[in-house]
Design an enzyme around this catalytic site. Structure first.
Site, PDB file in Angstrom:
ATOM      1  N   PHE A   1     -11.251  -8.476  12.418  1.00 38.29           N
ATOM      2  CA  PHE A   1     -11.373  -7.163  12.914  1.00 38.29           C
ATOM      3  C   PHE A   1     -12.799  -6.638  12.617  1.00 38.29           C
ATOM      4  CE2 PHE A   1      -7.233  -7.514  10.837  1.00 38.29           C
ATOM      5  CZ  PHE A   1      -6.598  -8.339  11.792  1.00 38.29           C
TER       6      PHE A   1
ATOM      7  N   HIS B   1       0.807  -0.975  -0.225  1.00 35.36           N
ATOM      8  CA  HIS B   1      -0.062  -0.066  -0.016  1.00 35.36           C
ATOM      9  C   HIS B   1       0.774   1.259  -0.001  1.00 35.36           C
ATOM     10  CE1 HIS B   1      -3.574  -2.062   0.291  1.00 35.36           C
ATOM     11  NE2 HIS B   1      -3.335  -2.783   1.505  1.00 35.36           N
TER      12      HIS B   1
ATOM     13  N   ASP C   1      -9.610  -4.647   1.724  1.00 33.82           N
ATOM     14  CA  ASP C   1      -9.331  -4.178   0.373  1.00 33.82           C
ATOM     15  C   ASP C   1     -10.437  -4.445  -0.831  1.00 33.82           C
ATOM     16  OD1 ASP C   1      -6.845  -3.372   1.151  1.00 33.82           O
ATOM     17  OD2 ASP C   1      -5.805  -5.409   0.633  1.00 33.82           O
TER      18      ASP C   1
ATOM     19  N   ASP D   1     -15.176  -4.214  12.286  1.00 33.21           N
ATOM     20  CA  ASP D   1     -15.537  -2.753  12.000  1.00 33.21           C
ATOM     21  C   ASP D   1     -16.731  -2.517  11.360  1.00 33.21           C
ATOM     22  OD1 ASP D   1     -14.862  -3.771   9.469  1.00 33.21           O
ATOM     23  OD2 ASP D   1     -13.046  -2.424   9.195  1.00 33.21           O
TER      24      ASP D   1
ATOM     25  N   ASP E   1      -9.173 -11.116   6.532  1.00 33.30           N
ATOM     26  CA  ASP E   1      -9.777  -9.716   6.793  1.00 33.30           C
ATOM     27  C   ASP E   1      -9.194  -8.659   5.962  1.00 33.30           C
ATOM     28  OD1 ASP E   1      -9.429  -7.051   8.364  1.00 33.30           O
ATOM     29  OD2 ASP E   1     -11.197  -8.027   9.193  1.00 33.30           O
TER      30      ASP E   1
END
EC number: 3.2.2.-
Length: 346
Positions: free
Chosen positions: A243, A49, A315, A245, A310
């Site tokens: 995770f 990235h 992405d 979110d 994840d």
């Protein structure tokens, strides 16, 4: 099975408004496995990235730590679509490009470092004289009309976390890592004990349920950046879960891994501001963790863990968001936006 995973299973077994679709998880596992085979070993490499650091040293550790104590709540109050060339959402302009969401955080920090502001130094951001609130606010100056959400909370967390590192860990995330002896779960225990703002815990049907999004992603990004070596070596890295979110649950629903009740869909479609620890929010987060576990079990490869999945899904979600793409699994459904919860935990 980690505490987070145990609690996720409990939530999935008792959930009323969110369900894990095992058939959907199996189908997605097959699809992801094919994608991983075609992408090869370079897929989802953290350093690929453009805004992530390219060096592997102590300064990068402190970059990762600062990013992860601030990595929460970037959805927009002013832009329901949450994307687009003419979006008014919070953005950071860096090197001639506008960045939003998580990338706006990375861009802001890199921009400050380029300007000679030692913003990733815990001793610096813990010190109100060296680093006044006005300076931190200027680091996050938006290129658009919307300001960064929860700025006061972010400043408070920077101060508190920086002081703990200075007082107890020789002024660096490196000092904290040395105390965990290559054990991810030990690092998480230290984070929960010494850094209250990592305590992402909810009560669901009388049970205390651990989500620990930011604590776990701190482990994961350290591991990914250092490719499992040196500072990034964790002998129990596979104990880390997805995770929980607001973005990955959205794509899990789009892919048919989760199903929502009509009541929950209505709340999301109205863009209702949902309180943190609302039962529907807890169910969405817990079931997302369990859905990724089901995907992982179906993939059944030693070189793939929940972090891998994840990162891949996140992405993919950002790619689909930018393109306005809608997968065929939900072709008859309107697009359901991400959950709108203002929280320091995700």
């Amino acid at each position: 099975m980690s505490r987070v995973l145990q609690d996720a299973e409990f939530i999935s077994l008792n959930s009323n408004d969110v369900k894990v679709n095992k058939g959907g998880c199996a189908a997605v596992a097959t699809w992801i496995k094919e994608k991983l085979d075609s992408l090869g070993p370079q897929f989802a490499e953290w350093q690929n990235h453009e805004l992530h650091p390219k060096t592997r040293d102590v300064s990068t550790l402190d970059w990762i730590f600062l990013v992860d104590i601030l990595n929460f709540s970037f959805w927009s109050d002013v832009d329901v679509e949450d994307s687009g060339k003419h979006s008014k959402r919070f953005s950071i302009e860096y090197k001639g490009k506008l960045y939003t969401g998580y990338w706006s955080l990375c861009a802001a920090i890199n921009k400050a470092l380029d300007a000679g502001i030692p913003i990733t130094s815990p001793a610096f951001y813990a010190d109100e004289k060296q680093c006044p609130d006005t300076l931190i606010a200027s680091v996050f100056d938006s290129a658009t009309v919307e300001k960064i959400p929860l700025l006061e909370e972010r400043i408070r967390i920077m101060r508190a976390s920086g002081r703990v590192l200075v007082d107890s860990y020789h002024g660096s995330y490196c000092g904290l890592l040395k105390k965990c002896h290559n054990q991810a779960q030990r690092l998480i225990k230290l984070l929960l004990a010494d850094f209250p703002d990592f305590r992402d815990v909810s009560v669901y049907k009388g049970r205390e349920c651990y989500m620990l999004k930011r604590a776990q992603i701190l482990v994961a990004e350290t591991w990914a950046c250092f490719q499992g070596q040196n500072y990034g070596r964790f002998d129990d890295i596979d104990s880390i879960t997805m995770f929980a979110d607001y973005r990955v649950p959205q794509i899990l629903w789009q892919l048919g891994c989760l199903s929502y009740s009509s009541d929950f869909k209505k709340r999301l479609l109205k863009n209702e501001l949902i309180a943190h620890n609302d039962p529907m929010e807890i169910e969405m987060r817990g079931c997302s963790i369990w859905a990724v576990e089901k995907i992982l079990q179906n993939i059944n490869r030693k070189d793939v863990n929940a972090i891998t999945i994840d990162f891949f899904l996140w992405d993919l979600a950002k790619e689909w968001q930018a393109k306005g793409y809608k997968p065929s699994t939900q072709v008859d459904e309107v697009t359901i936006p991400c959950i709108r919860v203002r929280s320091i935990y995700y």
